[in-house]
Design a protein around this motif. Structure first.
Motif, short mmCIF file in Angstrom:
data_model
loop_
_atom_site.label_atom_id
_atom_site.label_comp_id
_atom_site.label_asym_id
_atom_site.label_seq_id
_atom_site.Cartn_x
_atom_site.Cartn_y
_atom_site.Cartn_z
N GLU A 6 22.74 9.15 -7.96
CA GLU A 6 21.55 9.56 -8.70
C GLU A 6 21.89 10.48 -9.88
O GLU A 6 21.40 10.28 -10.99
CB GLU A 6 20.55 10.26 -7.77
N VAL A 7 22.72 11.48 -9.64
CA VAL A 7 23.05 12.42 -10.72
C VAL A 7 23.94 11.74 -11.75
O VAL A 7 23.82 11.99 -12.96
CB VAL A 7 23.69 13.69 -10.15
N MET A 8 24.83 10.87 -11.30
CA MET A 8 25.63 10.11 -12.25
C MET A 8 24.74 9.22 -13.12
O MET A 8 24.94 9.10 -14.33
CB MET A 8 26.68 9.27 -11.53
N SER A 9 23.72 8.61 -12.51
CA SER A 9 22.82 7.74 -13.27
C SER A 9 21.99 8.54 -14.27
O SER A 9 21.71 8.07 -15.38
CB SER A 9 21.89 6.99 -12.31
N LEU A 10 21.59 9.74 -13.86
CA LEU A 10 20.82 10.63 -14.73
C LEU A 10 21.55 10.85 -16.06
O LEU A 10 20.96 10.77 -17.15
CB LEU A 10 20.59 11.96 -14.02
N LEU A 11 22.85 11.11 -15.99
CA LEU A 11 23.64 11.34 -17.19
C LEU A 11 24.14 10.03 -17.79
O LEU A 11 24.31 9.92 -19.02
CB LEU A 11 24.81 12.27 -16.86
N GLY A 12 24.36 9.04 -16.95
CA GLY A 12 24.85 7.76 -17.45
C GLY A 12 23.88 7.10 -18.41
O GLY A 12 24.29 6.41 -19.35
N MET A 13 22.57 7.30 -18.20
CA MET A 13 21.59 6.74 -19.12
C MET A 13 21.74 7.31 -20.52
O MET A 13 21.51 6.63 -21.52
CB MET A 13 20.17 6.99 -18.61
N VAL A 14 22.11 8.59 -20.60
CA VAL A 14 22.33 9.21 -21.91
C VAL A 14 23.51 8.55 -22.61
O VAL A 14 23.49 8.32 -23.82
CB VAL A 14 22.57 10.72 -21.75
N ALA A 15 24.54 8.21 -21.85
CA ALA A 15 25.76 7.66 -22.42
C ALA A 15 25.54 6.33 -23.11
O ALA A 15 26.23 5.99 -24.08
CB ALA A 15 26.83 7.51 -21.34
N ILE A 16 24.57 5.54 -22.64
CA ILE A 16 24.39 4.21 -23.20
C ILE A 16 23.18 4.11 -24.12
O ILE A 16 22.92 3.05 -24.68
CB ILE A 16 24.27 3.15 -22.09
N SER A 17 22.44 5.17 -24.29
CA SER A 17 21.23 5.13 -25.10
C SER A 17 21.52 4.67 -26.52
O SER A 17 22.25 5.32 -27.27
CB SER A 17 20.57 6.51 -25.13
N GLY A 18 20.98 3.51 -26.91
CA GLY A 18 21.16 3.00 -28.25
C GLY A 18 22.47 2.27 -28.47
O GLY A 18 22.66 1.64 -29.51
N GLY A 53 24.85 1.12 -35.91
CA GLY A 53 26.20 1.14 -35.34
C GLY A 53 26.28 2.07 -34.15
O GLY A 53 25.62 3.12 -34.11
N ASP A 54 27.08 1.68 -33.16
CA ASP A 54 27.18 2.45 -31.93
C ASP A 54 27.65 3.88 -32.19
O ASP A 54 28.43 4.15 -33.11
CB ASP A 54 28.17 1.80 -30.96
N ILE A 55 27.14 4.80 -31.35
CA ILE A 55 27.58 6.20 -31.40
C ILE A 55 28.73 6.35 -30.41
O ILE A 55 28.59 6.78 -29.27
CB ILE A 55 26.42 7.17 -31.03
N THR A 56 29.90 5.94 -30.85
CA THR A 56 31.12 6.07 -30.06
C THR A 56 32.20 6.64 -30.97
O THR A 56 32.09 6.57 -32.20
CB THR A 56 31.59 4.71 -29.52
N ALA A 57 33.24 7.20 -30.38
CA ALA A 57 34.29 7.84 -31.18
C ALA A 57 34.90 6.86 -32.17
O ALA A 57 35.27 7.24 -33.29
CB ALA A 57 35.37 8.42 -30.27
N GLY A 58 34.99 5.58 -31.79
CA GLY A 58 35.57 4.59 -32.68
C GLY A 58 34.72 4.28 -33.89
O GLY A 58 35.20 3.66 -34.84
N GLN A 59 33.45 4.71 -33.86
CA GLN A 59 32.56 4.51 -35.01
C GLN A 59 31.93 5.83 -35.47
O GLN A 59 30.85 5.83 -36.06
CB GLN A 59 31.45 3.50 -34.66
#
Length: 548
Positions: free
Chosen positions: A189-201, A478-484
């Motif tokens: 549950e707590v991993m999912s709570l933060l995991g949603m932020v990681a993939i937003s957009g 464009g994705d918000i990732t370090a590579g971009q």
């Protein structure tokens, strides 16, 4: 008298696009005394901050829902509140609902947050705060300013003086959110709570390498000394506010502010090409064949679109044109707006009083980490996710005028929905996915929602690309990732807003620092343009770094 003067077609600067970054840029340029023209292909300014009518009498956000990243210094300098912008301060600001009826409320105190974590898994309290602390501490050491062009990854790495920090840096820049979170947090549950932020957009899953960066982006902003000093971050904090009247009110106030500063804004006028001569921009040509001349052009449109469709490879340079053509631009967002006759009831609300509070805040309704990964892999296969990841808002709970008395509107952004479908089209799948989301909400998160449904309006990735000019249907260009990000946003050699075409600048969310509805790319690009007019050699070192 020259024709362009007689018709009013000669300007100091032309801004392409009247989305929020274009409006911000035009304000700063006009305030500096430039004669500025803004050209917008849609019939209204604001871009993704527009309002849409679902059915007669029900209005809500057409695309963007949140102003949590809106830069406070821009709100202050553009005097948006003097132009009628008003904010509500929902308490709590957000909630994540789980399928089993539990929820996590974003409380305002550490002790209250600890209680929320305990309700999910008591053993994760220390890990949750340790995760946030680790990112905040590293961000302060890196001290990355969002108010100017970005550093390179090599520069950032050189700011760290011990192996532990370098290891954490590598994990956040290049690792997956799943791996990063699993080192500190035990419960799904707590991993999912933060995991949603990681993939937003972003077009990725939480277990995709590079997904951890999105967790770090906001701490990186807050860790900057420029932000922490208070010189930039004024008394208005926007991370927990909502504009009364919806996101279009931000666009309306920005439009009024830019016009008051002297900018000319023309809607229904799309740009077909940027005109250059001897390596310097001279103006633009519209889709109607009209030419406007200017010493500088600032494009707030998608940078890949600008570089590959508004310029020829000969004008940009063959090597850079080839490089620009490879910028990853795959979106995965689907927009659904619901009109209901009645008051939605959160399944997770413990009583009526709590339901009233939750109605006013942003909500997340997701799935497990593995479910998010399944949704991503479904999108890769050309299918919409059967386990929708939903970010939503009920704007009518803050402004009742958006719906008839007793009614409400829900504004939902849903992932994962790929632009390119396998074996079907969005003309066929648009309503299928919409109905699936409604069924899912009714069964899990808002019992009885279908019974009060008056109507809905769905916006597919194909609609986003066609109606809002979103290349690849990517809401963040464009994705918000370090590579971009950093010196790779939008691509190497272009991260400091200027281009090899003299007088041409880039200032959309596809440039540094991205940051959704912040206005910072537009502000930074305008300041760069103005600086070049007084000191053309100031940024020479950045404009050649990384260029092919």
């Amino acid at each position: 008298m020259p024709d362009e003067d007689r018709l009013g077609r000669k300007f100091d600067a032309i801004v392409i696009g009247a989305g929020h970054n274009g409006l911000v840029a035009s304000f700063y340029l006009a305030r500096a005394g430039l004669n500025v023209l803004v050209l917008e292909q849609r019939e209204e300014a604001g871009g993704l901050l527009a309002t849409a009518e679902i059915v007669p009498g029900y209005r809500t956000n057409a695309v963007s829902n949140s102003c949590h990243n809106l830069e406070p210094s821009i709100v202050s300098e553009m005097r948006l509140q003097d132009f009628g912008l008003r904010f509500a301060h929902p308490d709590p600001s957000s909630v994540m609902a789980f399928a089993d009826g539990r929820r996590f409320v974003a409380a305002n105190s550490r002790s209250a947050l600890a209680d929320e974590i305990k309700s999910l898994n008591a053993g994760d309290v220390d890990g949750y705060f340790a995760t946030l602390r680790a990112m905040s501490t590293l961000a302060e050491k890196l001290d990355v300013s969002f108010y100017e062009g970005p550093p390179s990854l090599a520069d950032l790495y050189g700011r760290l003086d011990n192996d532990a920090d370098r290891a954490l840096f590598n994990r956040l820049m290049f690792g997956s959110a799943t791996d990063f979170l699993a080192e500190r947090i035990a419960s799904e549950e707590v991993m999912s709570l933060l995991g949603m932020v990681a993939i937003s957009g972003n077009y990725l899953g939480p277990s995709t390498p590079g997904s951890a960066y999105m967790l770090f982006h906001r701490p990186l902003y807050r860790g900057s000394s420029a932000t922490r000093s208070g010189e930039r971050f004024h008394t208005l904090g926007t991370s927990k506010v909502a504009p009364i009247g919806g996101m279009a009110e931000i666009a309306r106030a920005m439009t009024a502010s830019a016009r008051a500063a002297g900018a000319v804004i023309r809607t229904g006028t799309g740009v077909a090409s940027i005109v250059t001569r001897h390596g310097r921009v001279t103006g633009v040509v519209t889709h109607d064949g009209e030419e406007y001349t200017a010493d500088a052009v600032l494009s707030a449109a998608n940078p890949k679109l600008t570089l590959t469709q508004l310029l020829t490879p000969d004008e940009l340079g063959q090597d850079l044109a080839a490089q620009a053509s490879t910028i990853k631009m795959d979106g995965t967002a689907f927009k659904l707006m619901l009109a209901v006759d009645g008051t939605p009831r959160f399944t997770c609300a413990v009583d009526d009083a709590e339901n009233d509070r939750l109605l006013r805040c942003g909500f997340r309704m997701g799935t497990t980490i593995s479910g998010m990964d399944r949704g991503y892999h479904a999108a890769l296969a050309g299918e919409w996710s059967r386990e929708p990841i939903i970010w939503g808002l009920i704007p009518s709970s803050i402004d009742p005028t958006l719906a008839p008395e007793g009614g409400h509107v829900l504004s939902l952004t849903v992932f994962h929905a790929p632009l390119r479908l396998s074996g079907s089209t969005w003309d066929v799948e648009r309503d299928r996915f919409a109905r699936h989301i409604i069924e899912h909400l009714d069964a899990v998160y808002f019992r009885g929602l279908k019974d009060m449904l008056v109507g809905y309006r769905a916006v597919s990735p194909e609609d986003l690309q066609r109606d809002f000019g979103l290349m690849g249907a990517h809401v963040s260009h464009g994705d918000i990732t370090a590579g971009q990000m950093f010196d790779a946003r939008p691509t190497f050699g272009l991260s400091h807003y200027a281009t090899p075409v003299a007088g041409l600048y880039l200032g959309s969310v596809g440039t540094w620092p991205g940051n959704y509805v912040s206005g910072l790319p537009g502000r930074n690009a305008a300041r760069r343009l103005l600086a070049d007019r007084t000191d053309p050699d100031r940024y020479a070192e950045f404009d050649t770094a990384g260029a092919s």
